[in-house]
Each structure stands twice: as C-alpha cells, then as structure tokens.
Design a protein around this motif. Structure first.
Motif, PDB file in Angstrom:
ATOM      1  N   MET A  29       0.852  -1.191   0.000  1.00 19.64           N
ATOM      2  CA  MET A  29       0.000   0.000   0.000  1.00 19.64           C
ATOM      3  C   MET A  29       0.890   1.244   0.000  1.00 19.64           C
ATOM      4  O   MET A  29       1.235   1.783   1.062  1.00 19.64           O
ATOM      5  N   ASP A  34      -4.420   3.451  -1.729  1.00 15.24           N
ATOM      6  CA  ASP A  34      -4.185   2.045  -1.386  1.00 15.24           C
ATOM      7  C   ASP A  34      -4.450   1.783   0.096  1.00 15.24           C
ATOM      8  O   ASP A  34      -4.992   0.738   0.478  1.00 15.24           O
ATOM      9  N   ALA A  35      -4.034   2.736   0.939  1.00 11.99           N
ATOM     10  CA  ALA A  35      -4.062   2.537   2.389  1.00 11.99           C
ATOM     11  C   ALA A  35      -5.357   3.008   3.043  1.00 11.99           C
ATOM     12  O   ALA A  35      -5.491   2.900   4.271  1.00 11.99           O
ATOM     13  N   TRP A  38      -7.025   1.578   6.326  1.00 11.06           N
ATOM     14  CA  TRP A  38      -6.045   0.806   7.097  1.00 11.06           C
ATOM     15  C   TRP A  38      -5.094   1.712   7.895  1.00 11.06           C
ATOM     16  O   TRP A  38      -4.074   1.260   8.405  1.00 11.06           O
ATOM     17  N   GLU A  39      -5.444   2.981   8.027  1.00 11.98           N
ATOM     18  CA  GLU A  39      -4.528   3.938   8.652  1.00 11.98           C
ATOM     19  C   GLU A  39      -4.249   3.640  10.130  1.00 11.98           C
ATOM     20  O   GLU A  39      -3.252   4.122  10.683  1.00 11.98           O
ATOM     21  N   GLY A  88      -0.195   4.354  10.258  1.00  9.42           N
ATOM     22  CA  GLY A  88      -0.332   4.557   8.819  1.00  9.42           C
ATOM     23  C   GLY A  88       0.956   4.928   8.124  1.00  9.42           C
ATOM     24  O   GLY A  88       0.931   5.632   7.109  1.00  9.42           O
ATOM     25  N   ARG A  90       3.853   5.239   5.680  1.00 10.16           N
ATOM     26  CA  ARG A  90       4.139   4.907   4.279  1.00 10.16           C
ATOM     27  C   ARG A  90       5.286   5.790   3.812  1.00 10.16           C
ATOM     28  O   ARG A  90       5.338   6.974   4.132  1.00 10.16           O
ATOM     29  N   VAL A 156      -2.696  -7.213   7.510  1.00 10.57           N
ATOM     30  CA  VAL A 156      -1.970  -6.003   7.126  1.00 10.57           C
ATOM     31  C   VAL A 156      -0.687  -5.973   7.951  1.00 10.57           C
ATOM     32  O   VAL A 156      -0.732  -6.041   9.185  1.00 10.57           O
ATOM     33  N   ALA A 165       6.322   0.619   4.126  1.00 13.62           N
ATOM     34  CA  ALA A 165       4.898   0.717   3.810  1.00 13.62           C
ATOM     35  C   ALA A 165       4.239  -0.612   4.140  1.00 13.62           C
ATOM     36  O   ALA A 165       4.850  -1.669   3.989  1.00 13.62           O
ATOM     37  N   SER A 167       1.683  -3.856   3.791  1.00 15.15           N
ATOM     38  CA  SER A 167       1.150  -4.672   2.706  1.00 15.15           C
ATOM     39  C   SER A 167      -0.103  -5.386   3.193  1.00 15.15           C
ATOM     40  O   SER A 167      -0.235  -5.716   4.369  1.00 15.15           O
TER      41      SER A 167
END
Length: 272
Positions: A29, A34-35, A38-39, A88, A90, A156, A165, A167
């Motif tokens: 992500m 993408d994320a 899911w933060e 979160g 990334r 995740v 980041a 996945s």
C-alpha cells in the motif's frame, strides 16, 4: 485435519527467523488510496531493536504480540517508553507518531527467545499510548472473539522486505484452531509479528487475531495467530485498572523439535 494441525504445531518457528512464505495476493500500500481504511495499522519501532506491527483498537491502545516487548537477542524487557507507534506509516512518514507509556501482557506469558521453537496462546499485548490518536483519518478497529475454520481473513503487515509501507493480503484461509492458536494460510515474515488479522464479515474489517509465529505444514508455509477470546478481555481490564505483570509459562504453550530434525510423521522443522 486434526493430524495436519498437530503437525503444524510441531513445526512452529519464531517470526524472527528468515523463512520465506508463499506469497500470493500480497499488495503493498504505497499510496493514500491504497491505504484508505487501514490507517490505524502502524509500525512499532522498538527502541532501535527492530520493529513489529500493531493496530489501534482504541484511541490510546495498540494491539500487538507480547514477544515484541523483548529484545530478541538478550531476552531483556524493552522499556515501553522506548517504543514508538507510527500510525499509517508509508514511505517513511506516518500520519501520527506516539510514544508508548505502558504495556501489559498476560501473566502466563514468558519470552523464550527468538527461534526457541515455542508458540504461546498468551503471545498478545496491549500498549497504552502517551497521548491518544484522535483523527477522522485514523479510526481504531473493533475486535472479534472468534473466527470459524474455513473462513477467509486478511493480514496487514510491515516486514523486513517491506518496512516502509504496509502490505495487505486480503485472502487467506483459517485452516484450524488448537490450544488458542489459529493456523492460517497467510503470508508473514519477520517484522510481521503483532500484525492484525482481519475478518471481513458484513463488509466490516474487525481484528480477530494477531500474528505470533510462522510454521510449515505439509510443506506449506503457514501463519500462527493468537485467538483473542482468552487473553484480550483480561488485558483490557488490567489496562483500565493500571496494573500489569509478566508471570510463568503458559500451560498451553507449544514446543517443537530442533532445527533439521524430523518427527515420526516426517514433518520437518523450518530452517532459518
């Protein structure tokens, strides 16, 4: 199936051992799109001793694995205030940074060392953040007590080869449960310790387990997660009371054969 599960639990190996898992449907992500959703999953930096994965289940509580609270080489307890949660994260940047104030794990949990050949149904911990994370973009996840064998789940995670980041593996099966441990066909690697395992029932992502270890079953790499029904309610209560301690070995702890040895069934220990 029960025989296969018994074989799987005989060949557990700690996530700190660099064994490659089968990789399928694993999506990194790298963008905000993408994320999205899911933060509340983040990387736990362990005071310069590596990292694990954790997830918010309340604005000030992070769920992870208990073995993440220990130095994998010396076995000493890491000072919780040396741990930082990066929600979160990334590309090396997080949406929120919080230091940890306090950590609790089950009294029955004892760290037995990286690669010790043990997995425990008590390998779960709650971390209290020094300050809550209150953001409309970072919403804590609900938890579920159980998941049925055959259900599909997702994981995740951060890992050694994807440390900057998270996945997502959205499709892997629950192969069974034994002694408070879930056996799942999910892709995990070191750094994935403490990663949340999600159920997608009714289209809502809820945490049903955390990743504790990985194993080999009939030549296939599998993930071992802790069922939350036993330890999590007690951890929540102890966190609310301001108490916490680490005690002796769990009676449900699973031990395995030595590296390179074989069981009578022919199961082979996963080599580092």
């Amino acid at each position: 199936m029960q025989q296969a599960l018994a074989v799987a639990l005989l060949v557990l190996v700690a996530l700190s051992l660099p064994v490659r898992a089968d990789r399928h449907d694993l999506v990194e992500m790298v963008t905000g799109e993408d994320a999205r959703g899911w933060e509340a999953v983040g990387r736990l930096d362990l005071g310069g001793r590596g990292f694990c994965t954790g997830a918010l289940i309340a604005p000030d509580l992070v769920l992870t694995a208990a073995h993440c609270l220990y130095d994998r080489d010396s076995g000493t307890r890491i000072d919780p205030t040396d741990i930082e949660f990066k929600a979160g994260m990334r590309g090396g940047r997080a949406l929120a940074y919080r230091n940890v104030r306090r950590a609790v794990a089950p009294d029955a949990y004892t760290f037995t060392g990286a690669g010790s050949g043990a997995a425990s149904p008590d390998d779960v911990a709650l971390l209290e953040l020094a300050q809550p994370i209150r953001s409309a973009r970072i919403m804590p996840f609900e938890t579920l007590d159980s998941i049925a064998t055959g259900a599909q789940v997702g994981v995740v995670s951060y890992a050694h080869d994807r440390a900057e980041a998270p996945s997502l593996q959205e499709t892997c099966d629950v192969l069974g449960e034994e002694n408070g441990l879930l056996v799942m066909g999910c892709d995990v690697d070191y750094g994935s310790s403490g990663s949340p395992v999600f159920s997608f029932e009714d289209g809502v992502a809820r945490i049903v387990s955390v990743i504790s270890a990985k194993a080999e079953m009939e030549g296939r790499s599998v993930a071992i997660g802790v069922a939350l029904a036993g330890p999590l309610p007690d951890l929540r209560a102890r966190m609310a009371q301001g108490t916490g301690a680490f005690g002796g070995l769990s009676s449900g702890q699973v031990r395995v054969i030595g590296a390179g040895q074989r069981t009578e069934t022919g199961a082979r220990f996963v080599r580092p």
